[in-house]
Write an enzyme that holds these catalytic residues in place. Structure first.
Site: not given
Ligand code: GLC
Ligand code: CA
Length: 556
Positions: A21, A23, A25, A29, A98, A261, A326-327
């Site tokens: 990150d 910035n 938040d 990003d 993706d 996938e 990520h799954d």
């Protein structure tokens, strides 16, 4: 087989939201990615796969796309993307995007139009159906997120029809039967290729084609009374024509790579998607080993799967090699031992993934041995699949402790916690409040700590990736598995006319005795890599230490 650039590639998957990150938040990003590109170059990877960074309401963290041709403001702008792409290219790193075409977000302009009236020009971009005579849903299919009551159909009050959604009701399925939709999909892909991207990862492509007539699922129903029945909804006859259509209209026109996938694809079905002569996809990844089954596969099952899948490559196809993304759970927690053997087991898993036939994929954090998490409250979980199942099981009266026991180890939040850059506040991921809690093990497990450690996992990945560049047998070699019946040890050959490599790995918490095959004992070998530096570099040894992994090269 004609050699293509992606045969040699090592792909690094960036889950942008959790990477870096810039910035404060709390959300990773693109400027954060830009900042960290030099580390990826040091690691040695030469391709990045971005999970979706397009405009999205983030119901499913970007897999619900509202604008396929723009970047989500939380991640940056198209200009930020251009900079990342240009800088990556200047470092010899390619980028694949993706592509999510089974469904869009309900906030996508296509769907906002489609739901206005039955004769809207976008109506047929989606799948609409009348209810049964009693007004109930068209069939018994459940949504995969166990959302709401559980159905895969949502009633639309304005136009008095149901629409289909395999995932969230905020993710309506696209209608691949409709030619203008297919053209739209091709256009989106061309848009990104023209921006300079190097290929695509195709999300759940095996469900683009829907079962004819939307029949009820005959099998057992889930806890909420609806059928999951994924096998009935994947690889439906007609799917190959759709994939070939993408090949003809897009893939064949550019020097790009595609990786699909491949949900519910067996090693027997796989060649039909990836053999070059089929003109469909360049490669796929499968879920026979990396999955959310209650127990991980045994070593015997692991080897049996590798033997079968290696044949797909032998027969002119190609694979993505991965143990996590990520799954799925963190690989060292699921397949290794994330306690006393975290470092050697993380390295052992990497040794196998990087030397099996196919292209290795590194999921962010795996190169420093990041582990699963265990949060206490459902509010701390973000993943729709975990949250949906939790509530469905609670409603069905299942014991809460049993629910946690089932969900925690496989929750998709395990791999999604913020990247652990340092031992500083929030693991150096953000100066604000991270969107998902940081793994509490970060003071011990982080990039800085790892790289200053003599046993650095990162340094081991660097060596493995460099080996791939210098040893053609890893990329092009044939594959032969020894000792398929040994319950602990994985041992295989990779061989070209000029080079033979032998990989030995004790995939267990206990030391292992190995009876070496004659082909091994009658030759001289020298060790080119080990994940322990306290063992004799010899294949004549009687036993291997827990989680020991080595690579030998045949002399002569
Ligand atoms: C794929 C993605 C997953 C997403 C699903 C629906 O499996 O990897 O994260 O939830 O598709 O798009
Ligand atoms: Ca940010």
């Amino acid at each position: 087989m004609k050699k293509r650039w992606w045969h040699d590639a090592v792909v690094y998957q960036i889950y942008c939201r959790s990477f870096c990150d810039s910035n404060g938040d709390g959300i990773g990003d693109l400027p954060g990615v830009l900042q960290k590109l030099p580390i990826l170059r040091e690691l040695g990877v030469n391709c990045i796969w971005f999970t979706p960074i397009y405009v999205s309401p983030q119901v499913d963290n970007g897999y619900d796309i509202a604008d396929y041709r723009d970047i989500d403001p939380a991640y940056g702008t198209l200009e930020d993307f251009r900079q990342v792409l240009e800088t990556a290219h200047s470092m010899g790193i390619r980028i694949i995007m993706d592509m999510v075409f089974n469904h869009s977000s309900d906030q996508c302009v296509w769907f906002r139009e489609a739901r206005k009236s039955r004769d809207n020009p976008y109506r047929n971009y989606y799948i609409w159906h009348n209810g049964k005579p009693d007004g109930s849903e068209p069939n018994n299919w459940g949504n995969y997120f166990y959302e709401g009551k559980g159905s895969a159909w949502e009633w639309d009050e304005t136009t008095k029809q149901y629409y289909l959604h395999y995932y969230s009701k905020h993710m309506p399925d696209l209608n691949w039967e409709y030619e203008p939709l297919r053209q739209e999909v091709y256009d989106v892909m061309k848009f990104w290729v023209e921006k300079g991207v190097d290929g695509f990862r195709l999300d759940v492509f095996t469900s683009f084609k829907k079962p004819e007539g939307f029949p009820d699922y005959p099998g057992e129903l889930g806890v909420n009374g609806y059928a999951q029945g994924r096998e009935q909804r994947c690889n439906v006859p007609g799917i190959h024509e759709l994939i070939h259509g993408m090949y003809e209209n897009v893939f064949s026109k550019y020097d790009i790579m595609t990786v699909g996938e491949a949900s519910r694809v067996s090693s027997r079905m796989a060649p039909d998607y990836v053999r070059a002569a089929r003109q469909e996809l360049d490669s796929i990844y499968h879920f026979e080993i990396c999955n959310r089954n209650p127990a991980p596969p045994t070593v015997l099952q692991y080897k049996d799967a590798q033997i079968r899948w290696a044949k797909v490559v032998e027969n002119g196809g190609w694979l993505a090699q991965h143990l996590s993304n990520h799954d799925f759970p963190r690989q060292v927690s699921r397949f290794g031992n994330d306690k006393e053997y975290r470092i050697p087991s993380a390295k052992l898993l990497a040794t196998l993934t990087h030397t099996l036939p196919g292209t290795p994929y590194v999921y962010q954090g795996e190169e420093i041995g990041m582990t699963n998490v265990s949060f206490d409250r459902i509010e701390d979980y973000n993943d729709q699949y975990t949250v949906g199942q939790y509530h469905a099981l609670m409603k069905a009266g299942v014991d809460e402790a049993a629910i946690w026991q089932k969900l925690r180890p496989v929750s998709r939040d395990n791999p999604r916690t913020p990247y652990q850059w340092s031992g500083g506040e929030n693991a150096g991921f953000t100066t604000g409040t991270p969107w998902l809690k940081v793994n509490p093990r970060y003071p011990e497990i982080n990039l800085e700590a790892d790289r200053s450690h003599p046993q650095s996992i990162f340094a081991y990945y660097q060596k493995l990736i460099a080996l791939r560049r210098d040893n053609p047998a890893i990329v092009d070699g044939t594959f032969h598995m020894f000792l398929p019946e040994h319950p602990q040890v994985v041992m295989y050959l990779r061989r070209t006319a000029r080079q033979t490599l032998l990989i030995v790995a004790n995939f267990s918490d206990n030391s292992a005795m190995v009876e070496r095959p004659q082909e091994v004992t009658e030759h001289q070998w020298h060790r080119i890599l080990t994940n322990r530096d306290d063992t004799t570099p010899s294949l004549m040894r009687e036993s291997w230490l827990p989680w020991e992994a080595e690579i030998y090269e045949l002399e002569g």
